[in-house]
Design a protein around this motif. Structure first.
Motif, PDB file in Angstrom:
ATOM      1  N   PRO A 142      26.876   5.417  -5.479  1.00 37.45           N
ATOM      2  CA  PRO A 142      26.946   5.984  -4.125  1.00 37.45           C
ATOM      3  C   PRO A 142      25.932   7.120  -3.956  1.00 37.45           C
ATOM      4  O   PRO A 142      25.598   7.810  -4.927  1.00 37.45           O
ATOM      5  CB  PRO A 142      28.381   6.520  -4.033  1.00 37.45           C
ATOM      6  N   LEU A 143      25.444   7.285  -2.733  1.00 33.58           N
ATOM      7  CA  LEU A 143      24.546   8.390  -2.409  1.00 33.58           C
ATOM      8  C   LEU A 143      25.300   9.405  -1.560  1.00 33.58           C
ATOM      9  O   LEU A 143      26.086   9.038  -0.686  1.00 33.58           O
ATOM     10  CB  LEU A 143      23.318   7.874  -1.650  1.00 33.58           C
ATOM     11  N   ALA A 144      25.037  10.699  -1.788  1.00 34.52           N
ATOM     12  CA  ALA A 144      25.727  11.764  -1.062  1.00 34.52           C
ATOM     13  C   ALA A 144      24.745  12.493  -0.152  1.00 34.52           C
ATOM     14  O   ALA A 144      23.542  12.559  -0.425  1.00 34.52           O
ATOM     15  CB  ALA A 144      26.346  12.748  -2.047  1.00 34.52           C
ATOM     16  N   LEU A 145      25.266  13.028   0.948  1.00 36.90           N
ATOM     17  CA  LEU A 145      24.444  13.864   1.816  1.00 36.90           C
ATOM     18  C   LEU A 145      25.310  14.933   2.475  1.00 36.90           C
ATOM     19  O   LEU A 145      26.523  14.775   2.617  1.00 36.90           O
ATOM     20  CB  LEU A 145      23.710  13.039   2.878  1.00 36.90           C
ATOM     21  N   ASN A 146      24.651  16.012   2.887  1.00 34.62           N
ATOM     22  CA  ASN A 146      25.275  17.082   3.659  1.00 34.62           C
ATOM     23  C   ASN A 146      25.018  16.801   5.136  1.00 34.62           C
ATOM     24  O   ASN A 146      23.870  16.647   5.548  1.00 34.62           O
ATOM     25  CB  ASN A 146      24.669  18.425   3.253  1.00 34.62           C
ATOM     26  N   VAL A 147      26.076  16.725   5.912  1.00 34.77           N
ATOM     27  CA  VAL A 147      25.918  16.328   7.308  1.00 34.77           C
ATOM     28  C   VAL A 147      25.004  17.273   8.079  1.00 34.77           C
ATOM     29  O   VAL A 147      24.378  16.887   9.070  1.00 34.77           O
ATOM     30  CB  VAL A 147      27.297  16.206   7.992  1.00 34.77           C
ATOM     31  N   PHE A 148      24.860  18.516   7.610  1.00 30.88           N
ATOM     32  CA  PHE A 148      23.971  19.452   8.313  1.00 30.88           C
ATOM     33  C   PHE A 148      22.511  19.042   8.200  1.00 30.88           C
ATOM     34  O   PHE A 148      21.678  19.475   8.996  1.00 30.88           O
ATOM     35  CB  PHE A 148      24.192  20.877   7.793  1.00 30.88           C
ATOM     36  N   SER A 149      22.196  18.195   7.210  1.00 29.35           N
ATOM     37  CA  SER A 149      20.837  17.660   7.126  1.00 29.35           C
ATOM     38  C   SER A 149      20.522  16.761   8.321  1.00 29.35           C
ATOM     39  O   SER A 149      19.355  16.580   8.688  1.00 29.35           O
ATOM     40  CB  SER A 149      20.659  16.858   5.832  1.00 29.35           C
ATOM     41  N   LEU A 150      21.551  16.192   8.929  1.00 29.28           N
ATOM     42  CA  LEU A 150      21.385  15.367  10.127  1.00 29.28           C
ATOM     43  C   LEU A 150      21.464  16.210  11.385  1.00 29.28           C
ATOM     44  O   LEU A 150      20.629  16.101  12.290  1.00 29.28           O
ATOM     45  CB  LEU A 150      22.471  14.281  10.161  1.00 29.28           C
ATOM     46  N   ILE A 151      22.494  17.053  11.436  1.00 30.40           N
ATOM     47  CA  ILE A 151      22.759  17.828  12.646  1.00 30.40           C
ATOM     48  C   ILE A 151      21.601  18.745  13.000  1.00 30.40           C
ATOM     49  O   ILE A 151      21.268  18.930  14.176  1.00 30.40           O
ATOM     50  CB  ILE A 151      24.057  18.649  12.455  1.00 30.40           C
ATOM     51  N   GLY A 152      20.940  19.291  11.979  1.00 29.37           N
ATOM     52  CA  GLY A 152      19.924  20.310  12.208  1.00 29.37           C
ATOM     53  C   GLY A 152      18.722  19.861  13.000  1.00 29.37           C
ATOM     54  O   GLY A 152      18.003  20.705  13.555  1.00 29.37           O
TER      55      GLY A 152
END
Length: 346
Positions: free
Chosen positions: A272-282
């Motif tokens: 699985p790959l993980a991400l921080n949603v703020f990387s999208l929101i910003g």
């Protein structure tokens, strides 16, 4: 019909020569004498059980080109002697909304994979590491004369896997496109994005393939092992195509996108790959995935590649080198796609 093939006996054993049966040619079937079959990283994932249990023995191969040897009584689109190809699917329900829209790869009933799938007659499909295959005519593609035959084989998976998202997300003049990884998928993504008119950047772990990347059509080449790369290129790209089948730092790569930019995963790591949603929101960014293309779009891709003289960079091997090729793929020791000469299977 009994034909020569190479099959995986289990997830842990080497592929070995075998004999398999192909069904009789039905009214809407095409019998293809296979000339070349590409080795895709997903072949290795599948036969080794990375993506779940599979039926064994299993003949891989979904990058198939060959010559029509026989057609069923109702086939009109293909004739004996035609150059044809078969990609990652050989059937679908054809009636769901996705099939009707030309997206058979997303069939609601489940598209039938070229190998390891359950066909509509209940049989298990066997793939292209073989001398012949019988395929429903609706899933057989025409391979234009403008593409070298061996170099055309990887287009049936790697080509459409990269062409489809490049088209969907608007790669073209005025767009800045980055390709993560310069392997079997990545080298074709570079060629196609360049032919579409985009400004193309390769993002690779090191600079060891930089000369190749620029030769293939990239305008720029950067090493992701250098932390400064992510600072210098922050907010630069409209579209990033991630072709690697291994974990990456998703947040770091999302930071390379401009406002409204999209990172599309076409590589399929087992983890699985993980991400921080703020990387999208910003920056109103999008993170997407894409899987091959429908039959209509795959034919469009082949025609586009013929028009622009695009084929894969291939290393042609005999069937007895398949297991060695698997090891070399895992070691990133191929530039850029192994293709099996089916004449060596018999």
């Amino acid at each position: 019909m009994r034909v020569h093939a190479y099959a995986a006996p289990s997830p842990s054993e080497p592929l070995a020569p075998t004999i398999i049966e192909r069904r009789d040619v039905g009214p809407n079937d095409v019998l293809i004498e296979i000339k070349y079959a590409g080795i895709c990283h997903s072949d290795i994932h599948t036969v080794r059980g990375d993506w779940g249990p599979r039926p064994y023995p299993l003949v891989p191969g979904h990058e198939i080109v060959g010559i029509v040897a026989e057609v069923g009584s109702e086939v009109t689109r293909h004739q004996v002697g035609d150059r044809v190809g078969v990609g990652c699917m050989v059937n679908a329900c054809r009636d769901c909304v996705n099939c009707r829209n030309g997206d058979e790869q997303y069939c609601r009933g489940g598209m039938v994979a070229t190998y390891g799938g359950v066909d509509r007659d209940g049989t298990i499909t066997q793939g292209g590491y073989a001398t012949h295959v019988v395929v429903d005519a609706d899933f057989v593609l025409s391979v234009p004369e403008g593409i070298d035959f061996a170099a055309a084989a990887p287009l049936l998976c790697a080509g459409i896997t990269t062409y489809s998202p490049l088209r969907r997300w608007g790669a073209g003049p005025g767009k800045k496109v980055a390709v993560v990884g310069l392997g079997g998928l990545g080298h074709l993504a570079v060629k196609i994005a360049h032919a579409l008119g985009a400004e193309v950047t390769v993002l690779s772990q090191s600079l060891k393939k930089q000369e190749d990347g620029l030769r293939l059509g990239a305008d720029h080449y950067h090493a992701t092992s250098d932390p400064g790369t992510f600072t210098r290129l922050a907010g630069r790209f409209d579209l990033i195509i991630n072709t690697v089948s291994a974990p990456i730092d998703v947040d770091a790569h999302l930071g390379l996108l401009a406002v409204d930019g999209t990172l599309v995963n076409v590589g399929a790591p087992a983890e699985p790959l993980a991400l921080n949603v703020f990387s999208l929101i910003g920056a109103r960014r999008s993170y997407a995935g894409s899987m091959i293309g429908g039959i209509r779009e795959t034919q469009q891709m082949l025609d586009f590649c013929a028009e622009h003289h695009i084929g894969a960079d291939v290393e042609l091997i005999s069937a007895d080198k398949i297991n060695d090729a698997y090891d070399r793929v895992l070691a990133s020791d191929v530039r850029y796609r192994f293709v099996i000469d089916a004449a060596t299977l018999g």
